[in-house]
Design a protein around this motif. Structure first.
Motif, PDB file in Angstrom:
ATOM      1  N   ALA A 106       0.872  -1.170   0.000  1.00  0.00           N
ATOM      2  CA  ALA A 106       0.000   0.000   0.000  1.00  0.00           C
ATOM      3  C   ALA A 106       0.910   1.221   0.000  1.00  0.00           C
ATOM      4  O   ALA A 106       2.096   1.143   0.354  1.00  0.00           O
ATOM      5  CB  ALA A 106      -0.885  -0.017   1.238  1.00  0.00           C
ATOM      6  N   LEU A 107       0.375   2.371  -0.371  1.00  0.00           N
ATOM      7  CA  LEU A 107       1.189   3.577  -0.470  1.00  0.00           C
ATOM      8  C   LEU A 107       1.857   3.938   0.856  1.00  0.00           C
ATOM      9  O   LEU A 107       2.976   4.454   0.873  1.00  0.00           O
ATOM     10  CB  LEU A 107       0.334   4.751  -0.954  1.00  0.00           C
ATOM     11  N   ASP A 108       1.178   3.675   1.991  1.00  0.00           N
ATOM     12  CA  ASP A 108       1.757   4.076   3.277  1.00  0.00           C
ATOM     13  C   ASP A 108       2.918   3.188   3.718  1.00  0.00           C
ATOM     14  O   ASP A 108       3.575   3.469   4.721  1.00  0.00           O
ATOM     15  CB  ASP A 108       0.692   4.155   4.377  1.00  0.00           C
ATOM     16  N   GLU A 109       3.209   2.103   2.979  1.00  0.00           N
ATOM     17  CA  GLU A 109       4.352   1.238   3.271  1.00  0.00           C
ATOM     18  C   GLU A 109       5.598   1.664   2.496  1.00  0.00           C
ATOM     19  O   GLU A 109       6.645   1.027   2.615  1.00  0.00           O
ATOM     20  CB  GLU A 109       4.031  -0.211   2.911  1.00  0.00           C
ATOM     21  N   THR A 110       5.484   2.722   1.711  1.00  0.00           N
ATOM     22  CA  THR A 110       6.580   3.179   0.860  1.00  0.00           C
ATOM     23  C   THR A 110       7.081   4.549   1.328  1.00  0.00           C
ATOM     24  O   THR A 110       6.361   5.287   1.998  1.00  0.00           O
ATOM     25  CB  THR A 110       6.113   3.286  -0.603  1.00  0.00           C
ATOM     26  N   ASP A 132       2.174   9.269   5.118  1.00  0.00           N
ATOM     27  CA  ASP A 132       3.387   9.590   4.356  1.00  0.00           C
ATOM     28  C   ASP A 132       4.637   9.694   5.237  1.00  0.00           C
ATOM     29  O   ASP A 132       5.646  10.270   4.828  1.00  0.00           O
ATOM     30  CB  ASP A 132       3.192  10.896   3.574  1.00  0.00           C
ATOM     31  N   TYR A 133       4.593   9.130   6.425  1.00  0.00           N
ATOM     32  CA  TYR A 133       5.716   9.268   7.366  1.00  0.00           C
ATOM     33  C   TYR A 133       7.014   8.672   6.839  1.00  0.00           C
ATOM     34  O   TYR A 133       8.091   9.223   7.058  1.00  0.00           O
ATOM     35  CB  TYR A 133       5.363   8.619   8.697  1.00  0.00           C
ATOM     36  N   TYR A 134       6.952   7.560   6.118  1.00  0.00           N
ATOM     37  CA  TYR A 134       8.168   6.870   5.682  1.00  0.00           C
ATOM     38  C   TYR A 134       9.046   7.758   4.794  1.00  0.00           C
ATOM     39  O   TYR A 134      10.258   7.607   4.785  1.00  0.00           O
ATOM     40  CB  TYR A 134       7.816   5.591   4.922  1.00  0.00           C
ATOM     41  N   GLY A 135       8.430   8.672   4.057  1.00  0.00           N
ATOM     42  CA  GLY A 135       9.195   9.534   3.174  1.00  0.00           C
ATOM     43  C   GLY A 135      10.045  10.556   3.891  1.00  0.00           C
ATOM     44  O   GLY A 135      10.956  11.130   3.297  1.00  0.00           O
TER      45      GLY A 135
END
Length: 283
Positions: free
Chosen positions: A80-84, A223-226
């Motif tokens: 999912a987008l939040d895993e990237t 979006d924390y991972y970014g």
């Protein structure tokens, strides 16, 4: 007489050298002693059981790949987008984490009532909000006169769940093997099960896939991972009002049980699919 004198002088010199060597060896051993003591302490702390019967496993410091790639980047990926973005993360200090999810019996050792929907002493406690868990953690720290107990950070949780793996699950890529490791929609009967009934991950942790979601300490941001630091990330300073939970639950699909999958819930919400396991910091 001279020969005898020379002989005695050689004997004295050999004795003197032996004494000096002995002092040197003792000095080296004294220098090494702290390291030897530390290694012995670490060995003893590999498994630790606390005053209410929670069993902890020592997790070493190290680095791992956190998150997942999108299917457009990797044929076998399913993020999912939040895993990237998928990224390298370092956990710089070893820590203890619960071998199992906290049980209802352990909850009742400190709290007045058992809120769980699916009752059983060795079933994971659930229907506990993030806020409720903080009261349990506080009570446990007071009982043991420490400040070491807390929820795992999201990074610590995934590091422990992966246990050195880089695959979708701690045991590999094949979702068909999940029934050996976790309780989910296909094998749970839509209820929780006693802890430790299925196979553990490579670091000896049970039910990291399924049974109940597990609260983490972090606020949730998609979006924390970014923007997250690469060393010991602890989540955003403030989120969108939700806390992270991980691992999937008894009603999850195989996709939700992946090591990288992220989920969230309001901290005041108590759900019959959500429990927790604890971290104990080394002090």
């Amino acid at each position: 007489m001279k020969t005898f004198h020379n002989f005695m002088q050689r004997v004295w010199m050999e004795k003197k050298r032996s004494v000096v060597m002995l002092w040197m060896i003792q000095g080296v051993l004294l220098l090494l002693r702290p390291d030897l003591d530390a290694q012995e302490t670490l060995k003893k702390e590999q498994v630790y059981t606390n005053s209410i019967g929670i069993e902890f496993v020592l997790i070493p410091a190290g680095s791992f790949i956190m998150g997942e790639a999108l299917r457009t980047e990797c044929n076998t990926c399913n993020a999912a987008l939040d895993e990237t973005p998928r990224r390298n993360v370092s956990i710089t200090k070893p820590f203890h984490i619960g071998r199992y999810e906290v049980t209802q019996q352990q909850w009742l050792a400190l709290m007045d009532a058992n809120p769980s929907r699916f009752k059983g002493d060795r079933h994971p406690v659930e229907s506990v909000s993030w806020n409720n868990v903080q009261l349990f953690v506080y009570a446990l720290n007071v009982r043991e006169k420490t400040t070491a107990y807390r929820l795992p950070t999201e990074a610590e949780w995934e590091y422990a769940a992966r246990a050195g793996s880089v695959t979708a699950y701690s045991f590999g890529e094949e979702a068909s093997e999940l029934a050996d490791y976790g309780w989910y929609v296909m094998n749970s009967g839509l209820k929780t099960h006693p802890i430790g009934q299925l196979a553990p991950n490579p670091w000896g942790l049970y039910d990291m896939h399924g049974n109940v979601f597990e609260w983490c300490r972090d606020w949730y941001l998609a979006d924390y991972y970014g923007r997250a630091p690469s060393k010991d990330p602890t989540g955003p300073a403030a989120g969108d009002g939700k806390r992270v939970r991980r691992g999937g639950y008894w009603g999850s699909s195989t996709r939700i049980l992946r090591s990288s999958d992220r989920d969230f819930l309001l901290p005041e919400a108590a759900a019959g699919n959500t429990g927790f396991r604890l971290v104990k910091e080394l002090q």
